[in-house]
Design a protein around this motif. Structure first.
Motif, PDB file in Angstrom:
ATOM      1  N   TYR A 369      -1.480 -13.520 -46.357  1.00  0.00           N
ATOM      2  CA  TYR A 369      -1.062 -14.773 -45.709  1.00  0.00           C
ATOM      3  C   TYR A 369       0.459 -14.825 -45.558  1.00  0.00           C
ATOM      4  CZ  TYR A 369      -5.710 -16.812 -46.767  1.00  0.00           C
ATOM      5  OH  TYR A 369      -7.048 -17.089 -46.856  1.00  0.00           O
ATOM      6  N   THR A 370       1.174 -14.360 -46.586  1.00  0.00           N
ATOM      7  CA  THR A 370       2.638 -14.458 -46.550  1.00  0.00           C
ATOM      8  C   THR A 370       3.250 -13.575 -45.470  1.00  0.00           C
ATOM      9  OG1 THR A 370       3.045 -12.662 -48.146  1.00  0.00           O
ATOM     10  CG2 THR A 370       2.663 -14.871 -49.044  1.00  0.00           C
ATOM     11  N   LEU A 371       2.530 -12.546 -45.028  1.00  0.00           N
ATOM     12  CA  LEU A 371       3.087 -11.599 -44.057  1.00  0.00           C
ATOM     13  C   LEU A 371       2.999 -12.108 -42.620  1.00  0.00           C
ATOM     14  CD1 LEU A 371       1.739  -8.198 -45.446  1.00  0.00           C
ATOM     15  CD2 LEU A 371       3.869  -9.389 -46.001  1.00  0.00           C
ATOM     16  N   ASN A 372       2.106 -13.066 -42.367  1.00  0.00           N
ATOM     17  CA  ASN A 372       1.945 -13.600 -41.003  1.00  0.00           C
ATOM     18  C   ASN A 372       1.853 -12.468 -39.977  1.00  0.00           C
ATOM     19  OD1 ASN A 372       1.720 -15.734 -39.097  1.00  0.00           O
ATOM     20  ND2 ASN A 372       3.878 -15.498 -38.559  1.00  0.00           N
ATOM     21  N   LEU A 373       0.913 -11.574 -40.198  1.00  0.00           N
ATOM     22  CA  LEU A 373       0.841 -10.343 -39.412  1.00  0.00           C
ATOM     23  C   LEU A 373       0.380 -10.562 -37.973  1.00  0.00           C
ATOM     24  CD1 LEU A 373      -0.793  -8.067 -42.128  1.00  0.00           C
ATOM     25  CD2 LEU A 373       1.500  -7.787 -41.173  1.00  0.00           C
ATOM     26  N   PHE A 374      -0.367 -11.634 -37.736  1.00  0.00           N
ATOM     27  CA  PHE A 374      -1.058 -11.751 -36.453  1.00  0.00           C
ATOM     28  C   PHE A 374      -0.575 -12.951 -35.646  1.00  0.00           C
ATOM     29  CE2 PHE A 374      -3.762  -9.360 -39.353  1.00  0.00           C
ATOM     30  CZ  PHE A 374      -3.970  -8.207 -38.605  1.00  0.00           C
ATOM     31  N   GLU A 375       0.745 -13.074 -35.547  1.00  0.00           N
ATOM     32  CA  GLU A 375       1.348 -14.126 -34.718  1.00  0.00           C
ATOM     33  C   GLU A 375       0.878 -13.987 -33.272  1.00  0.00           C
ATOM     34  OE1 GLU A 375       2.930 -17.353 -33.996  1.00  0.00           O
ATOM     35  OE2 GLU A 375       3.798 -16.601 -35.873  1.00  0.00           O
ATOM     36  N   THR A 376       0.709 -15.130 -32.601  1.00  0.00           N
ATOM     37  CA  THR A 376       0.353 -15.111 -31.185  1.00  0.00           C
ATOM     38  C   THR A 376       0.983 -16.320 -30.497  1.00  0.00           C
ATOM     39  OG1 THR A 376      -1.480 -14.934 -29.599  1.00  0.00           O
ATOM     40  CG2 THR A 376      -1.787 -16.446 -31.450  1.00  0.00           C
ATOM     41  N   ILE A 377       1.085 -16.245 -29.187  1.00  0.00           N
ATOM     42  CA  ILE A 377       1.588 -17.393 -28.429  1.00  0.00           C
ATOM     43  C   ILE A 377       0.571 -17.854 -27.397  1.00  0.00           C
ATOM     44  CG2 ILE A 377       4.034 -16.839 -28.731  1.00  0.00           C
ATOM     45  CD1 ILE A 377       3.853 -15.703 -25.786  1.00  0.00           C
ATOM     46  N   SER A 378      -0.645 -17.280 -27.456  1.00  0.00           N
ATOM     47  CA  SER A 378      -1.654 -17.667 -26.470  1.00  0.00           C
ATOM     48  C   SER A 378      -3.042 -17.408 -27.027  1.00  0.00           C
ATOM     49  CB  SER A 378      -1.466 -16.886 -25.166  1.00  0.00           C
ATOM     50  OG  SER A 378      -1.661 -15.502 -25.377  1.00  0.00           O
ATOM     51  N   TYR A 379      -4.013 -18.055 -26.414  1.00  0.00           N
ATOM     52  CA  TYR A 379      -5.409 -17.855 -26.790  1.00  0.00           C
ATOM     53  C   TYR A 379      -6.266 -18.233 -25.596  1.00  0.00           C
ATOM     54  CZ  TYR A 379      -9.908 -18.382 -29.117  1.00  0.00           C
ATOM     55  OH  TYR A 379     -11.225 -18.264 -29.474  1.00  0.00           O
ATOM     56  N   SER A 380      -7.253 -17.398 -25.283  1.00  0.00           N
ATOM     57  CA  SER A 380      -8.159 -17.705 -24.176  1.00  0.00           C
ATOM     58  C   SER A 380      -9.586 -17.387 -24.578  1.00  0.00           C
ATOM     59  CB  SER A 380      -7.773 -16.905 -22.921  1.00  0.00           C
ATOM     60  OG  SER A 380      -8.116 -15.535 -23.075  1.00  0.00           O
ATOM     61  N   ASN A 381     -10.531 -17.845 -23.798  1.00  0.00           N
ATOM     62  CA  ASN A 381     -11.941 -17.606 -24.104  1.00  0.00           C
ATOM     63  C   ASN A 381     -12.264 -16.119 -24.154  1.00  0.00           C
ATOM     64  OD1 ASN A 381     -12.509 -20.322 -24.263  1.00  0.00           O
ATOM     65  ND2 ASN A 381     -13.034 -20.507 -22.097  1.00  0.00           N
ATOM     66  N   GLU A 382     -11.527 -15.323 -23.367  1.00  0.00           N
ATOM     67  CA  GLU A 382     -11.804 -13.886 -23.337  1.00  0.00           C
ATOM     68  C   GLU A 382     -11.494 -13.232 -24.675  1.00  0.00           C
ATOM     69  OE1 GLU A 382     -10.130 -10.154 -20.850  1.00  0.00           O
ATOM     70  OE2 GLU A 382     -11.137 -11.704 -19.675  1.00  0.00           O
TER      71      GLU A 382
END
Length: 573
Positions: A369-382
């Motif tokens: 959790y502390t590493l925040n490895l999977f940052e994103t700025i978007s999300y879609s149904n695909e």
């Protein structure tokens, strides 16, 4: 996490070969050390963050003046830090009857400065949310009465999330979670604040800088797309080949609970769109058995995009996974409990992220959790369909090995494509693909939903989205073209990017045939392209040359009247 002193030393390093990003930093409290931490952290992540820092407490002045230093700097990213301590100061000076309006007033101010920035620049805004301060005026009752400061502060953070979800170019950086992680005594030190106006402690600065650079990196298209799992003592407790399916540790009792919770986390990542792969030293049939038969397994084979279990070198197996997924090694995270295997992979594939998992499996999740490895700025149904897409791609790769002739293989796929302009339905996927596409991206221009809305109504912009499906399944929207009218004779290919998972299917020929036909039908004689090199897009360096364009003054030109339609095995649907 590096200490602040180590990040400060990074400023003496050579930044000349790093990707430059212009960042403006505005705060209502002292930000000089935060500036240093962000720039130093940027170096470690491969960025030359050229930071312009506003003077203390000049947010409104810089934003509202169209001739300010802020706009003269022309930033790509604007970081805004309004602290909870300054917010408490405002609250203390308000009349009692106004206390219940604090959150609404602040959100209105944030909305106004966001609108003003968006009217002046295309810069993305990163806004820190508010750390909690409980002034204990109402004690626990503060959660029931709107006029308490804690109620208003929490309300503001919730409303900020709602605002961010509805506002293009506005992204939150979760300062409140960092304080929860570190503890308030480590995050905020009263004596430092009183004497220097610094809200963030020296020890907290690296963590805040890391989260900030996470968002900046994602805005630049640099984020993790895949997690690769070891199995024995990583995904479950014990060794499946020795202990047998009935004796591996998983479920709700003892240490098995830690492995189940770890699997739930991986499952959530998969549902979010992160590709999950397996790389295990095991006999394949033995490794698959828990996924197929164990009643308490959370992960199942349908959650895994690529499954490789054998007795070969793990670095070589990861290279095989990469060749199937066709994503960069720097987009991958490898999780393995064994220090020897971790080091082998690090030494052979230095680009991949290999966290140093704790020895105790019960600590895996809190550490990750502390590493925040999977940052994103978007999300879609695909995103929810990504696992299925890559499983299908693995089937295609297996089929291709059976054909000696590539044309026969392509014909056998029965490929179809829907071609249409940008619209409200495909807009989220277009924006997301623009953020994700790094390798097959001729100019690497990033687009937000707001940018796409403007392109839709721009009379000089001509937009194309391409889907691709075949007998194995639908890949969804996989290619984007933006043409812009340069003159009465010439269309400029402002943007051409494509998902790498459909390479070697002849999509380039199909796309070029499509835009050449458009140019002819609308009276244009030339298509003009440009290749702007980045660290990741060398694969398309000769793209235009290979398609028959002629080099001219640093650009590539194609006479559409002399063009002969290229062979393609894709049919327009």
């Amino acid at each position: 996490m590096k200490a602040f002193s180590q990040l400060k030393k990074n400023l003496k390093q050579d930044f000349s070969n790093l990707k430059k990003v212009k960042v403006a930093l505005l705060g209502d409290s002292a930000t000089q050390f935060l500036n240093i931490a962000i720039r130093g952290m940027g170096y470690d992540r491969g960025f030359d963050l050229q930071i312009w820092e506003a003077d203390f407490n000049q947010i409104e002045l810089q934003v509202t003046d169209p001739n300010s230093e802020l706009y003269e700097f022309e930033p790509e990213v604007i970081v805004i830090f309004q602290s909870a301590h300054k917010l408490l100061g405002k609250f203390n000076k308000m009349k009692v009857e106004q206390h219940s309006q604090l959150a609404e007033n602040e959100l209105n101010f944030i909305s106004r400065i966001t609108d003003t920035i968006s009217s002046q620049t295309k810069a993305k805004i990163i806004y820190y949310n508010y750390t909690e301060i409980d002034d204990t005026v109402f004690g626990n009752y503060s959660g029931k009465i709107q006029m308490s400061f804690l109620y208003q502060l929490r309300k503001l953070n919730v409303e900020l999330m709602n605002f961010a979800s509805q506002t293009a170019n506005f992204y939150l950086c979760d300062l409140s979670s960092i304080q929860n992680q570190l503890g308030k005594p480590n995050f905020f030190q009263t004596s430092v604040y009183i004497n220097t106006e610094m809200v963030l402690s020296i020890d907290a600065l690296p963590y805040v800088a890391s989260r900030t650079v996470d968002v900046i990196a994602a805005l630049q298209g640099k984020f993790k797309k895949c997690v690769i799992l070891d199995l024995d003592n990583t995904t479950w407790g014990g060794i499946i080949g020795d202990d047998g399916i009935e004796n591996i540790q998983i479920g709700t009792l003892g240490i098995g609970k830690a492995f189940s919770e770890f699997q739930y986390w991986i499952k959530k990542l998969k549902n979010r769109g992160i590709i999950v792969a397996v790389c295990s030293k095991n006999t394949d049939s033995v490794a698959r058995e828990p996924f197929e038969k164990h009643p308490e397994m959370v992960l199942r084979l349908e959650d895994i995009s690529v499954f490789i279990a054998n007795w070969e070198n793990k670095a070589d197996n990861i290279r095989q996974i990469q060749s199937i997924l066709n994503i960069g090694f720097d987009s991958m995270v490898f999780l393995d409990d064994n220090p020897f295997e971790r080091n082998i992979v690090r030494e052979n594939i230095p680009e991949i992220t290999v966290p140093e998992l704790p020895e105790d499996p019960s600590e895996y999740l809190e550490y990750l959790y502390t590493l925040n490895l999977f940052e994103t700025i978007s999300y879609s149904n695909e995103d929810t369909e990504r696992t299925k897409l890559y499983q299908i791609e693995a089937q295609r790769a297996s089929l291709q090995q059976k054909f000696t002739n590539e044309e026969d293989f392509l014909k056998s796929l029965d490929m179809l494509s829907v071609v249409e302009p940008f619209n409200k339905f495909n807009k989220p996927r277009v924006a997301q693909l623009s953020q994700r596409s790094n390798q097959f991206n001729l100019r690497t221009v990033r687009y937000t939903d707001d940018d796409i809305d403007k392109l839709i109504v721009d009379p000089d912009a001509h937009t194309f989205s391409f889907t691709l499906e075949d007998k194995y399944g639908d890949n969804g929207l996989i290619c984007v073209i933006i043409l812009k009218t340069e003159s009465a004779e010439t269309l400029f290919i402002d943007t051409w990017f494509m998902s790498c998972r459909v390479l070697k299917r002849g999509m380039e020929n199909f796309v070029l045939n499509t835009i050449v036909n458009f140019a002819k039908e609308n009276g244009f004689q030339y298509l003009k392209g440009e290749y702007i090199q980045t660290a990741k897009n060398e694969m398309v360096k000769d793209h235009y040359k290979g398609l028959g364009f002629q080099e001219a003054n640093g650009f590539w030109e194609l006479d559409v009247n002399q063009y002969e339609q290229k062979t393609t095995y894709i049919t327009k649907k």
